[in-house]
Design an enzyme around this catalytic site. Structure first.
Site, PDB file in Angstrom:
ATOM      1  N   LYS A  95      -2.443 -28.442 -26.389  1.00 13.68           N
ATOM      2  CA  LYS A  95      -3.873 -28.762 -26.514  1.00 13.68           C
ATOM      3  C   LYS A  95      -4.634 -28.484 -25.219  1.00 13.68           C
ATOM      4  O   LYS A  95      -5.481 -29.264 -24.789  1.00 13.68           O
ATOM      5  CB  LYS A  95      -4.074 -30.210 -26.975  1.00 13.68           C
ATOM      6  CG  LYS A  95      -3.447 -30.501 -28.339  1.00 13.68           C
ATOM      7  CD  LYS A  95      -3.710 -31.929 -28.789  1.00 13.68           C
ATOM      8  CE  LYS A  95      -3.110 -32.204 -30.156  1.00 13.68           C
ATOM      9  NZ  LYS A  95      -1.626 -32.263 -30.128  1.00 13.68           N
ATOM     10  N   ARG A  96      -4.351 -27.336 -24.627  1.00 13.78           N
ATOM     11  CA  ARG A  96      -5.008 -26.963 -23.379  1.00 13.78           C
ATOM     12  C   ARG A  96      -6.461 -26.567 -23.633  1.00 13.78           C
ATOM     13  O   ARG A  96      -6.820 -26.099 -24.720  1.00 13.78           O
ATOM     14  CB  ARG A  96      -4.281 -25.797 -22.723  1.00 13.78           C
ATOM     15  CG  ARG A  96      -2.799 -26.010 -22.431  1.00 13.78           C
ATOM     16  CD  ARG A  96      -2.548 -27.153 -21.491  1.00 13.78           C
ATOM     17  NE  ARG A  96      -1.191 -27.103 -20.955  1.00 13.78           N
ATOM     18  CZ  ARG A  96      -0.609 -28.101 -20.326  1.00 13.78           C
ATOM     19  NH1 ARG A  96      -1.252 -29.243 -20.165  1.00 13.78           N
ATOM     20  NH2 ARG A  96       0.625 -27.977 -19.860  1.00 13.78           N
TER      21      ARG A  96
END
Length: 275
Positions: A95-96
């Protein structure tokens, strides 16, 4: 072979829409391992070995490794998954979301250090925060769209008054991912199973994209409604189950119990598709 090709092949070969999420919590390990972070690899590898023929993907969540300084064990696990299930794609759940120069480093981490086939990303900072991942030919990137957590309403359900039709933010993300952002056919969307009616809405905007759908199992998503909604448009479907599989037993039979739970979930999803 591209991520999308691998996903389609694994779905067909294993007759499965199931993704097993690898979220290791040492406090929930069997007694012989409990509380021992050095056993993260051993625990996860046993789960992989027990379920590799039942899934269309694996999804290690990087935070569960990094919190225990276990990134080296994650690297070892990635290599193990490649060895025992080379046909099954691996989605690194990270979930960058950051500016382009930093995103380049995150992309390098995901695809070069860990060798993932796909990664989860936040689209909040816009297309230039996504493009470094798309430079890796054939890799996949799943954008958070309509998530299963209650707080998702705070932003995702808000309407964008300046756009035609005033779409919800999650609808706009789906439209961008299906259209102008998907320059090389690498994008997918993360959509929670707790809101099947909104999966249908996402499919209106993104009929052909792969959907990664958490929330079936411990989070209470309805499998039949989820599969029915996700099949609209014909795009690939990945339905994740983590805790319900990983911690089906806290005894020495944990791997066998995980296999039984994965078999049951796969069958539930197959039945839902046939309903």
């Amino acid at each position: 072979m591209t991520f999308l090709d691998m996903l389609r092949n694994a779905t067909a070969q294993n007759q499965s829409m199931l993704c097993v999420g690898l979220d290791p919590e040492p406090s929930r390990f069997p007694a012989a391992m409990r509380g021992d972070a050095s056993k993260i690899y051993d625990f996860c590898a046993a789960i992989v070995d027990a379920t590799a023929d039942l899934v269309n993907s694996f999804k290690p969540q990087i935070a569960y490794f990094a919190a225990h300084r276990a990134e080296d064990q994650l690297e070892k696990l990635m290599a193990h998954m490649r060895a025992v299930a080379p046909h099954v794609p691996i989605i690194l759940d990270a979930k960058r979301g950051d500016i382009g120069s930093t995103a380049e480093q995150y992309a390098k981490e995901a695809f070069e250090r860990y060798g993932a086939d796909a990664v989860t990303l936040s689209p909040f900072m816009g297309f230039d925060s996504i493009t470094p991942y798309l430079q890796y030919e054939g890799k996949g990137a799943f954008l958070l769209c309509r998530t299963s957590n209650p707080g998702g309403d705070d932003l995702q359900a808000q309407r964008l008054a300046d756009l035609p039709g005033q779409p919800h933010l999650f609808e706009h993300v789906a439209r961008l991912a299906q259209g102008p952002w998907n320059t090389n056919g690498q994008l997918g969307l993360v959509v929670g199973a707790t809101r099947p009616q909104e999966i249908e809405r996402v499919r209106e905007f993104a009929p052909s994209l792969p959907l990664l759908i958490p929330g079936v199992g411990a989070q209470g998503g309805d499998a039949v409604a989820t599969v029915k909604a996700a099949r609209i448009g014909g795009g690939p479907i990945i339905i994740n189950s983590s805790r319900a599989v990983l911690y089906a037993s806290q005894g020495d039979d944990f791997a066998a119990a995980a296999r039984t739970a994965a078999q049951a979930t796969r069958q539930t999803l197959q039945d839902a598709a046939a309903a």
